[in-house]
Design a protein around this motif. Structure first.
Motif, PDB file in Angstrom:
ATOM      1  N   CYS A  85       5.344 -33.997   5.729  1.00  0.00           N
ATOM      2  CA  CYS A  85       5.416 -35.384   5.246  1.00  0.00           C
ATOM      3  C   CYS A  85       5.532 -36.356   6.411  1.00  0.00           C
ATOM      4  O   CYS A  85       5.262 -37.537   6.267  1.00  0.00           O
ATOM      5  N   LEU A 127      11.385 -38.897  -3.342  1.00  0.00           N
ATOM      6  CA  LEU A 127      10.641 -39.149  -2.109  1.00  0.00           C
ATOM      7  C   LEU A 127       9.191 -38.709  -2.304  1.00  0.00           C
ATOM      8  O   LEU A 127       8.939 -37.621  -2.840  1.00  0.00           O
ATOM      9  N   ILE A 183       3.720 -37.716  -8.542  1.00  0.00           N
ATOM     10  CA  ILE A 183       4.747 -36.921  -9.245  1.00  0.00           C
ATOM     11  C   ILE A 183       6.126 -37.557  -9.018  1.00  0.00           C
ATOM     12  O   ILE A 183       6.972 -37.563  -9.928  1.00  0.00           O
ATOM     13  N   ASN A 204       5.958 -27.576   1.191  1.00  0.00           N
ATOM     14  CA  ASN A 204       5.711 -27.607   2.636  1.00  0.00           C
ATOM     15  C   ASN A 204       6.938 -27.321   3.493  1.00  0.00           C
ATOM     16  O   ASN A 204       6.800 -26.920   4.645  1.00  0.00           O
ATOM     17  N   TRP A 251      18.200 -30.397   2.273  1.00  0.00           N
ATOM     18  CA  TRP A 251      18.545 -31.830   2.306  1.00  0.00           C
ATOM     19  C   TRP A 251      19.462 -32.184   1.133  1.00  0.00           C
ATOM     20  O   TRP A 251      20.156 -33.184   1.154  1.00  0.00           O
ATOM     21  N   PRO A 305       9.006 -29.591  -2.771  1.00  0.00           N
ATOM     22  CA  PRO A 305       7.586 -29.308  -2.485  1.00  0.00           C
ATOM     23  C   PRO A 305       7.424 -27.994  -1.726  1.00  0.00           C
ATOM     24  O   PRO A 305       8.396 -27.403  -1.266  1.00  0.00           O
ATOM     25  N   PHE A 348      17.468 -39.676   5.446  1.00  0.00           N
ATOM     26  CA  PHE A 348      16.016 -39.544   5.558  1.00  0.00           C
ATOM     27  C   PHE A 348      15.355 -40.209   4.354  1.00  0.00           C
ATOM     28  O   PHE A 348      15.668 -39.890   3.214  1.00  0.00           O
TER      29      PHE A 348
END
Ligand code: NAD
Length: 499
Positions: A281, A247, A229, A150, A158, A148, A449
């Motif tokens: 998030c 996620l 999505i 952000n 990650w 994404p 996570f």
């Protein structure tokens, strides 16, 4: 105007150049670059480079992989300033916040520097007479990441350090809104000695995503983004036989009990709601004020929201930058308008904010809605902007029930001085990541996570031990090494048992 290229097989690549998309400077509203948008042929060429590289990378030594990760980690430290500016210029977040995501992402690289320790298999001596068993984990092949806007560096981090350190090769499809960090990382990997083709960047939108999801030579897909999505990616990629981690979005609640230190709780909620203009998030988007905490908390939050400095990401002293696009800005303004129409009280209204000298920037000021109830759009939808909604609850049980009825389950926090209440909260909420007097409980790199419910589709969180499990598969070897002089007892036709 600059055209941001793909990165294939260790070099910039223009691919078919069939389409491009705009990259804005959110603080000015101006288009500052264009980015290539890949088609299927482009994705094919990236996957083909990654497949070829996998043939030798899977046999690289753990020592080589860890040395490259160490070198990559050092380069991330050395280039932190440039990277932070690059991220801020495309995303809009303030420089210090961009540094924060670089540091948290780097921690995953640090975890990958010790990959030999977590990749140790197991060994059983003499499982049966003369028979030993050992197990180990092997890489999957070409893995893809779809990420994404952000966290343009942290979220990809990650994924790829773990995938690469465990012997896979990687194709990253970053967000087309802020694509440059992915290319910067490619250059750092190359400088760190990563062989060509192990890390590739394919810029694009839905067309590139579909090509990845359908590609027969991609073994696994990691996705982070919005829930619709995430669901789409999960379903289409699993249909194509791939391993998927997906996620999704969030609606994170922070519960404030009457015994909490209100000043501290309000500081934490303010930073967690408005930092990065609420585009995290793990942002707190719902404050749950329990009992008599309510009015005092709202007053304190209103005061603190008024103290937030909004400005361009590179302005010294700015706490919060703009939204990422004009559409995102409009969506946030509409959410406040609809909230008011549906009965929420607008305690702080950021809709009219303008930043002098940046009148065309995508800014919205911090907004605070009170008396928000679960039937309102402001509660049900992920606004993903600087809007904090306050819901009231009579007791901690009511607060837990509210959270458990929400479809999302990414993060949540409780502010209290009561250890028993905090422990119960941690055990009873249906959420993946819990903070006790910690508003944004992002797990450290050596944990994993991931949320629950609509915040994670499928069953695999990212990084840490779960990330290693995701990017590898288990193999068990049962061996017998009879003495050369051994005489066989003949064929035995019963199912083998141990003795
Ligand atoms: P998004 O879902 O719009 O985009 C994510 C990725 O999917 C991008 O690479 C994008 O190009 C691609 N994409 C977008 N539309 C697509 C489509 N129709 N078909 C195929 N691919 C498509 O998300 P975003 O706006 O970039 O990021 C914000 C969202 O991400 C929020 O919902 C936020 O909660 C979520 N997020 C979740 C986590 C988490 O850990 N759970 C972390 C960061 C962001």
């Amino acid at each position: 105007m600059t055209t941001i290229q793909h990165w294939i097989n260790g070099a910039s690549a223009s691919g078919s150049m069939s389409r491009t998309g705009p990259v804005y400077n959110p603080a000015t509203g101006a288009e500052q670059a264009e980015v290539l948008l890949a088609n299927r042929a482009d994705v094919d060429s990236a996957v083909s480079a990654a497949s070829k590289a996998f043939a030798s990378w899977q046999d690289s030594s753990l020592t080589q992989r860890m040395r490259i990760m160490f070198a990559f980690r050092e380069l991330l430290v050395r280039h932190e300033d440039e990277l932070a500016k690059l991220i801020s210029a495309e995303h809009g977040k303030v420089i210090e916040d961009a540094r924060g995501e670089i540091v948290r992402g780097r921690e995953i690289v640090e975890y990958a520097c010790g990959i030999a320790e977590v990749l140790k298999g197991s060994f059983t001596d003499q499982a049966s007479r003369g028979i030993d068993v050992h197990s180990f984990r092997q890489p999957l092949g070409v893995c893809a990441g779809i990420t994404p806007f952000n966290f343009p560096i942290m979220v990809p981090l990650w994924m790829h350090p773990i995938a690469i350190a465990t012997g896979n090769t990687f194709v990253l499809k970053p967000s087309e809104r802020d694509p440059s960090a992915a290319n910067f990382v490619a250059e750092l990997y190359a400088e760190a000695g990563l062989p060509a083709g192990v890390y590739n960047v394919m810029h694009g939108d839905r067309e590139a995503v579909d090509a990845i999801l359908d590609h027969p030579d991609i073994a696994a897909v990691s996705f982070v983004g919005s829930t619709p999505i995430a669901r789409y990616v999960h379903d289409r990629a699993t249909d194509a036989g791939k391993r998927v981690q997906a996620l999704g979005g969030a609606k994170n609640h922070a519960v404030v009990l009457p015994d909490a230190d209100l000043e501290l709780a309000a500081d934490q909620l303010t930073a967690a709601a408005y930092g990065s203009a609420g585009q995290r998030c793990m942002a707190v988007s719902v404050g749950v004020a329990v009992g008599e905490a309510g009015d005092a908390l709202v007053d304190t939050l209103a005061r603190k929201a008024g103290e937030v400095t909004v400005g361009p990401g590179d302005q010294p002293g700015a706490d919060m930058g703009p939204l990422v696009t004009a559409e995102a800005r409009q969506r946030v303004i509409d959410a406040v308008t609809i909230g008011a129409a549906q009965g929420a009280s607008v305690v702080v209204d950021g809709r009219e904010l303008t930043v002098p000298g940046h009148e065309s920037g995508f800014f919205v000021g911090p907004s605070l809605l009170d008396n928000v109830t679960p039937d309102m759009d402001a509660y049900r939808q992920e606004i993903f902007g600087p809007v904090l909604s306050i819901a009231r609850a009579g007791t901690v049980d009511e607060a837990i029930e509210l959270i458990n009825n929400n479809p999302y389950g990414n993060g949540t926090a409780i502010f209290t001085g009561d250890g028993h209440a905090a422990r119960r909260f941690g055990r009873e909420v249906h959420v993946g990541m819990i903070g006790v007097n910690v508003p944004i409980p992002v797990p450290m790199s050596y944990y994993s996570f991931g949320g629950w419910k609509d915040s994670l589709i499928g069953d695999s969180p990212v990084h840490g031990p779960e990330g290693v499990r995701f990017y590898t598969r288990n193999k068990v070897v049962t061996s017998r090494w009879p003495q050369p002089s051994h005489t066989t007892a003949g064929a035995a036709f019963h199912f083998p048992t141990t003795s």
